[in-house]
Design a protein around this motif. Sequence first.
Motif, mmCIF file in Angstrom:
data_model
loop_
_atom_site.group_PDB
_atom_site.id
_atom_site.type_symbol
_atom_site.label_atom_id
_atom_site.label_comp_id
_atom_site.label_asym_id
_atom_site.label_seq_id
_atom_site.Cartn_x
_atom_site.Cartn_y
_atom_site.Cartn_z
ATOM 1 N N VAL A 195 0.952 -1.259 0.013
ATOM 2 C CA VAL A 195 0.019 0.089 0.142
ATOM 3 C C VAL A 195 0.890 1.231 0.036
ATOM 4 O O VAL A 195 1.771 1.321 0.754
ATOM 5 N N LEU A 196 0.480 2.081 -0.851
ATOM 6 C CA LEU A 196 1.294 3.548 -0.824
ATOM 7 C C LEU A 196 0.144 4.476 -0.271
ATOM 8 O O LEU A 196 -0.922 4.792 -0.973
ATOM 9 N N ILE A 197 0.614 5.518 0.422
ATOM 10 C CA ILE A 197 -0.128 6.620 0.680
ATOM 11 C C ILE A 197 0.560 7.733 0.568
ATOM 12 O O ILE A 197 1.663 8.115 1.120
ATOM 13 N N GLY A 198 -0.265 8.687 0.079
ATOM 14 C CA GLY A 198 0.572 9.941 -0.653
ATOM 15 C C GLY A 198 -0.337 11.023 0.135
ATOM 16 O O GLY A 198 -0.923 10.902 1.029
ATOM 17 N N ASP A 199 0.051 12.340 -0.568
ATOM 18 C CA ASP A 199 -0.719 13.680 -0.021
ATOM 19 C C ASP A 199 -2.142 13.738 -0.529
ATOM 20 O O ASP A 199 -2.584 13.072 -1.304
ATOM 21 N N GLY A 200 -2.701 14.819 -0.084
ATOM 22 C CA GLY A 200 -3.946 15.305 -0.633
ATOM 23 C C GLY A 200 -5.104 14.898 -0.093
ATOM 24 O O GLY A 200 -6.359 14.761 -0.823
ATOM 25 N N LEU A 201 -5.198 13.973 0.878
ATOM 26 C CA LEU A 201 -6.364 13.212 1.257
ATOM 27 C C LEU A 201 -7.128 13.823 2.570
ATOM 28 O O LEU A 201 -7.969 13.234 3.032
ATOM 29 N N GLY A 202 -6.235 15.002 3.044
ATOM 30 C CA GLY A 202 -6.785 15.536 4.405
ATOM 31 C C GLY A 202 -6.096 15.201 5.662
ATOM 32 O O GLY A 202 -5.421 14.071 5.430
ATOM 33 N N ASN A 216 -6.600 -4.834 11.334
ATOM 34 C CA ASN A 216 -7.045 -6.250 10.705
ATOM 35 C C ASN A 216 -5.627 -7.077 10.493
ATOM 36 O O ASN A 216 -4.674 -6.810 9.732
ATOM 37 N N ALA A 217 -5.680 -8.270 11.214
ATOM 38 C CA ALA A 217 -4.597 -9.052 11.223
ATOM 39 C C ALA A 217 -4.137 -9.541 9.374
ATOM 40 O O ALA A 217 -2.881 -9.809 9.284
ATOM 41 N N ARG A 218 -5.206 -9.593 8.663
ATOM 42 C CA ARG A 218 -4.808 -9.924 7.183
ATOM 43 C C ARG A 218 -3.990 -8.771 6.728
ATOM 44 O O ARG A 218 -3.364 -8.927 5.639
ATOM 45 N N PHE A 219 -4.287 -7.492 6.978
ATOM 46 C CA PHE A 219 -3.201 -6.266 6.653
ATOM 47 C C PHE A 219 -2.075 -5.886 7.116
ATOM 48 O O PHE A 219 -1.365 -5.319 6.800
ATOM 49 N N ARG A 220 -1.864 -6.638 8.423
ATOM 50 C CA ARG A 220 -1.052 -5.819 9.398
ATOM 51 C C ARG A 220 0.584 -5.894 8.734
ATOM 52 O O ARG A 220 1.232 -5.148 9.065
ATOM 53 N N ASP A 221 0.805 -7.215 8.038
ATOM 54 C CA ASP A 221 2.211 -7.382 7.632
ATOM 55 C C ASP A 221 2.411 -6.767 6.546
ATOM 56 O O ASP A 221 3.531 -6.757 5.864
ATOM 57 N N LEU A 222 1.456 -6.059 5.815
ATOM 58 C CA LEU A 222 1.696 -5.605 4.554
ATOM 59 C C LEU A 222 2.612 -4.459 4.436
ATOM 60 O O LEU A 222 2.798 -3.483 5.268
ATOM 61 N N PRO A 223 3.596 -4.452 3.364
ATOM 62 C CA PRO A 223 4.290 -3.214 3.152
ATOM 63 C C PRO A 223 3.655 -2.037 2.796
ATOM 64 O O PRO A 223 2.557 -1.867 1.999
ATOM 65 N N ILE A 224 3.816 -0.853 3.663
ATOM 66 C CA ILE A 224 3.228 0.145 3.655
ATOM 67 C C ILE A 224 3.913 1.396 3.421
ATOM 68 O O ILE A 224 4.858 1.490 4.270
ATOM 69 N N GLY A 225 4.153 2.405 2.340
ATOM 70 C CA GLY A 225 4.855 3.371 2.145
ATOM 71 C C GLY A 225 4.237 4.742 2.224
ATOM 72 O O GLY A 225 3.044 4.903 1.704
ATOM 73 N N VAL A 226 4.762 5.487 2.853
ATOM 74 C CA VAL A 226 4.010 6.720 3.401
ATOM 75 C C VAL A 226 4.933 8.031 2.733
ATOM 76 O O VAL A 226 6.167 8.133 3.019
ATOM 77 N N LEU A 237 2.522 -1.833 12.826
ATOM 78 C CA LEU A 237 2.688 -1.996 11.486
ATOM 79 C C LEU A 237 4.113 -2.172 11.378
ATOM 80 O O LEU A 237 4.955 -1.086 11.211
ATOM 81 N N PRO A 238 4.755 -3.448 11.161
ATOM 82 C CA PRO A 238 6.001 -3.654 11.080
ATOM 83 C C PRO A 238 6.708 -2.953 9.667
ATOM 84 O O PRO A 238 7.880 -2.395 9.899
ATOM 85 N N ASN A 239 5.999 -3.165 8.600
ATOM 86 C CA ASN A 239 6.611 -2.666 7.314
ATOM 87 C C ASN A 239 6.109 -1.233 7.137
ATOM 88 O O ASN A 239 5.709 -1.108 5.829
ATOM 89 N N LEU A 240 6.164 -0.568 7.787
ATOM 90 C CA LEU A 240 5.728 0.836 7.563
ATOM 91 C C LEU A 240 7.013 1.771 7.139
ATOM 92 O O LEU A 240 7.995 1.787 8.016
ATOM 93 N N LEU A 241 7.303 2.207 5.820
ATOM 94 C CA LEU A 241 8.243 3.081 5.605
ATOM 95 C C LEU A 241 7.815 4.339 5.171
ATOM 96 O O LEU A 241 6.679 4.654 4.830
ATOM 97 N N ARG A 242 8.758 5.366 5.502
ATOM 98 C CA ARG A 242 8.466 6.601 5.098
ATOM 99 C C ARG A 242 9.625 7.495 4.118
ATOM 100 O O ARG A 242 10.701 7.134 4.663
ATOM 101 N N VAL A 243 9.443 8.197 3.262
ATOM 102 C CA VAL A 243 10.313 9.032 2.620
ATOM 103 C C VAL A 243 9.614 10.432 2.457
ATOM 104 O O VAL A 243 8.572 10.537 1.932
#
Length: 419
Positions: A195-202, A216-226, A237-243
């Motif tokens: 999952v990638l999360i960007g700007d403009g969402l509020g 949700n245990a099904r989503f918890r380990d997903l790679p997430i980029g912010v 969320l273990p795989n939360l990345l920020r740039v």
Amino acid sequence: MALLGPMVVVAESPATDFIDVLGKAGAFPVAQTRWGDVPAAIAETQPVALAVAEPQAKPSPRHVDAAIDCIETRGGPIMPVIARVDTSSTPAIPGALPIAINESNERLIAQLRWALRIRTLHATVLRRSRAAGATKKVPTFVPPDLLEDAAVLCVARGGSYLALSAAISERAGLIGALSVETAARYLNARDVEGVLIGDGLGPRVAETLLTMLAENARFRDLPIGVLNKVTADDERLPNLLRVEADAVRLVERILPFVRLQAFAGQLTRALQSLESEQAIDPDTGLLAAQAFWHNLERAVQESEESGAALAVARFTLDGVVDRRAYVDAARLFSRLVRNIDFAYREQDGSIVAAFTKTDLRSAHLLARQIASVLRHTMLSPGRDRRAIKPTITLAALKPTDDLSTLVARLGAHPQVAAE
């Protein structure tokens, strides 16, 4: 959960603090080595994982190639590679999981444990595959082409969405969402590898989305980029990345995690196939062709004996020539069929499904629902969802039918069943 087994840390200068973090988390023994000695250290230590401690390390291409060759040829299960990075560096070993130098020790260890869980799953699948004498071999390392079939959900608006979607669509499948509600619909309807999360969402939207993923245990380990100004965090969320301010860099950072997540999905399907005695196709999660025709022949016989209804359907994706879209449609289809139904994918990408205990009218409604979900949820070729036009051909079992005459009305041929 303790880290099991030894680890090798690669650094040209002492990495005492980093090794101490690993040791406190349960890694033992932890051996440090220079780049030139990586193959020898791996051969001697047989580590469960390798860590590159220095973010600005610039090893020679010869040393990097030797390390890669050693990692890929040592046999399974996989040996995850993590690499500390700063804002401007990239891992010296392609495919290594990049972990920011300013990331918390807790998240670093959580990411390593996640990777080691996939290593354990890989070991299980390799062992079961050898014991079963499976005809399709399980790879001993993470295949480089896994991103071709991976799907990444991009949630953003404006310029942020354009930058992220352009960067990710060059390497993996893109699913776009302009709101949390749309993102939630996709997440509930299908599997994604990141999952990638960007700007403009509020200001509160990103926090809401991260909370939804963490709960949700099904989503918890997903790679997430912010990206950028999104300040929300969730330690679950273990795989939360920020740039900051660089969509391309964020995509580069998240793709190794996405690839490993895709490998975990491949292993899960392979394990399901082994548990079903290879009746399930490990690529799609649908039945293998031989198992499908065998089950359909039996369903026809049972319907003739009991008088129960039976319908079959063929779903053809007109206008879709992209292999990624075909594979994604089949994997999505495997989530949509009822427990009493079964399906398989034909060589041309079409999907043939059997709806047991279902008359033609009910089968028509069910097929239309599935086709609607496919059209609105599967990966679209060229990011144009209008190109997805599932065509449905339906047939119901008649008193005079046998297997051949039933499926002939679909334009399908039970070749395997006849052998």
